[in-house]
Design a protein around this motif. Sequence first.
Motif, PDB file in Angstrom:
ATOM      1  N   THR A  97       5.930   6.788   5.195  1.00  0.00           N
ATOM      2  CA  THR A  97       5.127   8.017   5.442  1.00  0.00           C
ATOM      3  C   THR A  97       5.575   8.928   6.416  1.00  0.00           C
ATOM      4  O   THR A  97       4.794   9.878   6.745  1.00  0.00           O
ATOM      5  N   SER A 108       0.819  -1.158  -0.154  1.00  0.00           N
ATOM      6  CA  SER A 108      -0.179  -0.107  -0.072  1.00  0.00           C
ATOM      7  C   SER A 108       0.842   1.274  -0.057  1.00  0.00           C
ATOM      8  O   SER A 108       2.099   1.296   0.049  1.00  0.00           O
ATOM      9  N   ARG A 109       0.255   2.382  -0.123  1.00  0.00           N
ATOM     10  CA  ARG A 109       1.056   3.857  -0.051  1.00  0.00           C
ATOM     11  C   ARG A 109       1.747   3.685   1.092  1.00  0.00           C
ATOM     12  O   ARG A 109       1.114   3.542   2.183  1.00  0.00           O
ATOM     13  N   GLY A 110       2.852   4.235   1.070  1.00  0.00           N
ATOM     14  CA  GLY A 110       3.955   4.229   2.344  1.00  0.00           C
ATOM     15  C   GLY A 110       4.809   3.100   2.211  1.00  0.00           C
ATOM     16  O   GLY A 110       5.839   3.163   3.057  1.00  0.00           O
TER      17      GLY A 110
END
Length: 70
Positions: free
Chosen positions: A64, A21-23
């Motif tokens: 992140t 996922s993002r990060g």
Amino acid sequence: MDEAFTPQSVTIRLADNLDVSRGDIIVKDSELKPTVSANVSLLVCWLNHRPLNEGGKYIIRPCTEEPVLS
């Protein structure tokens, strides 16, 4: 596709069924243990409408979170 441009969306297919996922950071098996060093070697997936400028100054934000610099 080797490149994507605004406003295109991209999907990266991995050989294994992993939830990324993002990060998240994708690294080689040989680079799983991070080390502290003044030298940085990285491959950047640049997802910004402005081009990345060689020699420009950037904050490296792994995942992140922004690192604390001393």
